[in-house]
Design an enzyme around this catalytic site. Structure first.
Site, PDB file in Angstrom:
ATOM      1  N   ARG A  43       0.845  -1.205   0.000  1.00  0.00           N
ATOM      2  CA  ARG A  43       0.000   0.000   0.000  1.00  0.00           C
ATOM      3  C   ARG A  43       0.870   1.240   0.000  1.00  0.00           C
ATOM      4  NH1 ARG A  43      -5.128  -2.037   3.559  1.00  0.00           N
ATOM      5  NH2 ARG A  43      -5.339  -3.889   2.258  1.00  0.00           N
TER       6      ARG A  43
ATOM      7  N   GLU B  53       1.044   3.981   1.268  1.00  0.00           N
ATOM      8  CA  GLU B  53       0.453   4.638   2.419  1.00  0.00           C
ATOM      9  C   GLU B  53       1.320   5.852   2.774  1.00  0.00           C
ATOM     10  OE1 GLU B  53      -1.829   5.719   4.756  1.00  0.00           O
ATOM     11  OE2 GLU B  53      -2.503   3.653   4.338  1.00  0.00           O
TER      12      GLU B  53
ATOM     13  N   HIS C  17       1.504   2.235  10.223  1.00  0.00           N
ATOM     14  CA  HIS C  17       1.505   2.155   8.765  1.00  0.00           C
ATOM     15  C   HIS C  17       2.859   1.781   8.177  1.00  0.00           C
ATOM     16  CE1 HIS C  17      -2.164   4.739   9.279  1.00  0.00           C
ATOM     17  NE2 HIS C  17      -2.578   3.843   8.409  1.00  0.00           N
TER      18      HIS C  17
ATOM     19  N   SER D 254     -10.133  -7.661   8.947  1.00  0.00           N
ATOM     20  CA  SER D 254     -11.496  -7.289   8.578  1.00  0.00           C
ATOM     21  C   SER D 254     -11.989  -8.303   7.570  1.00  0.00           C
ATOM     22  CB  SER D 254     -11.562  -5.866   8.045  1.00  0.00           C
ATOM     23  OG  SER D 254     -10.706  -5.719   6.968  1.00  0.00           O
TER      24      SER D 254
END
Lengths: 364, 364
Positions: A142, A144, A151, A290
C-alpha cells in the site's frame, strides 16, 4: 567459531554455559559496532532500523521472529486441518484491485501494472473456481503516505475465503477458531523453545464477543453516527470490551453501508441495506483483521461497483468468475505483523517486521 | 446448492454419488460457459488461462494446486524440524539486489524502488544477524522478456540460508534432505486425499548424484568449455544421469567462475579460483534450484562486486552485515512452480500457477 562443551550452570542467564575447547576467527569484525548487541534494547527505533542486522542479534529482538515463525506454523496447521488449500495469487495486476490512491505503479515492459493491495478479488475468484476454502499468507503493498506507528508500505497479509456459507457467522466462527488454534499451538511450542513471549500468548475463549458498530458508537458518545472508526475510537472500544467482557479479542459487526460504499464486494444486509455484513476483528484496541460476507450475485455486485464510482469494465476478469455460478461466500484479511505486534506488546508495527518499509525507508 | 446423502456407488467415477434431497439456486449462471468444465482438459492453454476460473474447476487442474498445497506443507515441516526460522524479507528495494536488466521499477512516492528478484541479499544479512537457519517462501519478480514455457514474471521462490557450514556439502545435504522429506510427506497425504498425483511423487534416495560442470561438458561433447548450460544441455544431462544413475534428481556442481562472475556472492574455490562452489539442483533435465557456499569475507566480497562491474557503494546495507562478523554460510533458491511442474509432468510452468504472469499476460 567456538567449539566446546555445553554445561549446566546456576550462574548463567539461560542456565547453561559453553566451555570452549577451540576457537577460530572465521571473519574479522570491525570495532566498535555501530549498535550494541549485548546491552538492552535501548537505542532509538530509527537507529536500530538503520543497523537492523545488528539490532536483530539481540535475543529479545530475535525472539519476536521466533514467535512469528511459530504463530505462522500454528496458523497454517489450523487451515490445513479445516480443509483449506494454500494458494498464491498474483501481486502484479493490470488494474488496482479495489481502486484507491494507495496503489504502487510498476513499469511493466511497455505498459503499466500495479502491485496488489490485497488478494481480495483473486481469492473470491477461486471460490468461483470451486476451490471452496482457500488461504494465502503473502506480502501486500500500500502506497500509504502516513508516517505512523501503524503504517508500513509492505506488510504480510493472511487472507482466507470460504464458499457455501450460510451466513457471515460461519466466517467469524472459522476466523476465531483459527486464531485460538494458533495460540494453542504457539504457547507450548514457545515454552519448549524457551521463548520469553510464551507467557504473552492469550488464551481467549470462543465465541469472541460480537459488538455492533452501532453499539460502539453509543459507547463513544456518538449514537447513530455513520463515520468510520479512528485509532482513538478503536482504543476506547477495546477498553469498553475489556471492562464488559474481559476479552482481548472481539468482533465489531454490521458496519454501515455509508462507510463501506467503496468496499463494493461487501454484501449489504438483506433486511436492512443501510448495513453491511462487514466486520472487524480487534485485538486489545487494534484492528487486526477485517472480513465479511461478500456479494455473490453478479447484478448486485456490478451495481455496487458503479455505486463505488468504479467502472465494471475494469473488473471484467473478476466479474466473469461470478457470471458462471458463484456460491455465497465470505472471508477475511488479517495483518500478520499487527497480530505479532499485539501479542509481543510492541509499540510500533516496524518492530514486528525484519526490514520494514515506509514512505521514508527502503533500506536496509 | 444441493443437500443430500452421499452413497457408495460402483458406477460413479470416484466411488460415491450424491442422492439429492433438496436443491437451491444460489446464483444463476450464464450459458453456454466459455470453457467446458466437465470435459477433458482439451482447450489451448491461452484460452484456458483467459478463462482460468472455469479451467480451475476441472478436477485434473484443481488437483495440481492440492499437490502444491501438500508439497508446501511438507516442505515447511521439513524446515521447522531442522530448526529453521521462517522469515519475510522486503520485496520493495532501493537497489536491484543483483543488478541486471530483469528488474521491475516501481514509482515509490517521489522516487523509485525495485521489486525483489530474490531474497538473496536479505537472507544472507540474516545470517549476519545470527539467525543461523532461515527460509522463506514468497513471490519473486523478474522482468523476463522471454516468452517460453519456462519463463514467467512472477514466481514462488523457496529460499533458505544456513550459517556455520563446514563446506558447500552441508548445504546440498540439507537441500536434498528437505526435498526427500517433502516427497515422503506428500505421497501418503495425497493418497489419503485421493489425489491422482500421489503416484507421481518420486522416491529418490540420498545422496543425490553430484556431477561436476566439467563432467557435464564432457557428456555434451564440449570438454573444457566454460559457457553456461542451455535448456537443451540440461535435458541432455538429465538423460545422461538417468542412464548412469537412474536418478531423477541430481546436483551439477563446481560452476566455473567465468560463468558466475555476475553472481558476486558465489564463493570461489580456495584450491582453484577458476571454479566456484555454485551448484544447480536439476530434476529430470530441468533446473529447479541453484545455490552454493557464499563469500563471507567482506574484502573478497567487495572485490567480487567490483569484478561484476557493480558499485560496492550501492550495497552498503548488505556489506554492513559482513563488516561486523559473518560466519561461513550457504543456501539456495528453489522454484516452487518448477518443482510442482516436474512432479505433475506439466509441459508449461504456467499450468503450475493459478494466475500466471508473463510479458503478455497480466489478466485475469
Amino acid at each position: 567459531m567456538v567449539v566446546g562443551t555445553v554445561k549446566r550452570s546456576e550462574k548463567a542467564n539461560r542456565g547453561v554455559e559453553l566451555i570452549p575447547a577451540s576457537a577460530e576467527v572465521v571473519a574479522r569484525a570491525e570495532v566498535p559496532l555501530p549498535l550494541g548487541v549485548v546491552d538492552k534494547v535501548g537505542a532509538d527505533l530509527n537507529t536500530r532500523l538503520d543497523h537492523r542486522v545488528l539490532d536483530l542479534r539481540k535475543p529479545a529482538v530475535r525472539a519476536i521472529f521466533e514467535l512469528r515463525t511459530v504463530m505462522l506454523a500454528g496458523c497454517r496447521d489450523a487451515f490445513l486441518r479445516r480443509g483449506f488449500l494454500e494458494v498464491a495469487t498474483p501481486k502484479l495486476l493490470r488494474q488496482g484491485a479495489e481502486g484507491g490512491a494507495t496503489l504502487f505503479a510498476v513499469d511493466y515492459f511497455d505498459g503499466r501494472a500495479y502491485l496488489a493491495q490485497s488478494p481480495q478479488l483473486y481469492k473470491q475468484m477461486l471460490i468461483g473456481a470451486g476451490f471452496e476454502r482457500v488461504f494465502e499468507i503473502a506480502p501486500a503493498f500500500r502506497a500509504e503516505p502516513s508516517d505512523t506507528v501503524r503504517h508500513v508500505t509492505e506488510f504480510s497479509s493472511l487472507d482466507a475465503e470460504v464458499g457455501f456459507i450460510d451466513s457471515v457467522e460461519d466466517v467469524r466462527a472459522i476466523l476465531e477458531g483459527v486464531v485460538v488454534d494458533t495460540f494453542r499451538f504457539a504457547r507450548p511450542e514457545l515454552e519448549r523453545r524457551g521463548n520469553a513471549y510464551a507467557d504473552r500468548i492469550p488464551e481467549p475463549t470462543t465465541p469472541f464477543p460480537r459488538v455492533s458498530f452501532a453499539q460502539c458508537m453509543e459507547w463513544l458518545g456518538r449514537p447513530g453516527s455513520e463515520t468510520d472508526l479512528g485509532t482513538e475510537d478503536e482504543k476506547a472500544i477495546g477498553e469498553h470490551v475489556e471492562r464488559e467482557y474481559g476479552a482481548p479479542l472481539y468482533f465489531i459487526t454490521d458496519f454501515p453501508t455509508a462507510i463501506k460504499a467503496g468496499t463494493f464486494y461487501a454484501q449489504r444486509q438483506d433486511a436492512n441495506p443501510r448495513l453491511t455484513y462487514y466486520f472487524d476483528l480487534d485485538f486489545k484496541g487494534l484492528e487486526i483483521a477485517s472480513g465479511g460476507a461478500r456479494e455473490h450475485r453478479v447484478d448486485r455486485l456490478r451495481q455496487n461497483i458503479e455505486t463505488a464510482g468504479l467502472d465494471p469494465e475494469n473488473f471484467a476478469g473478476y466479474l466473469e468468475a461470478f457470471r458462471f455460478g458463484m456460491p455465497p461466500h465470505g472471508g477475511w484479511g488479517l495483518g500478520v505483523d499487527r497480530m505479532v505486534q499485539v501479542v509481543a506488546g510492541l509499540s510500533n508495527i516496524r518492530e514486528a517486521i525484519l526490514f520494514p518499509r515506509d514512505r521514508y525507508r527502503l533500506e536496509p
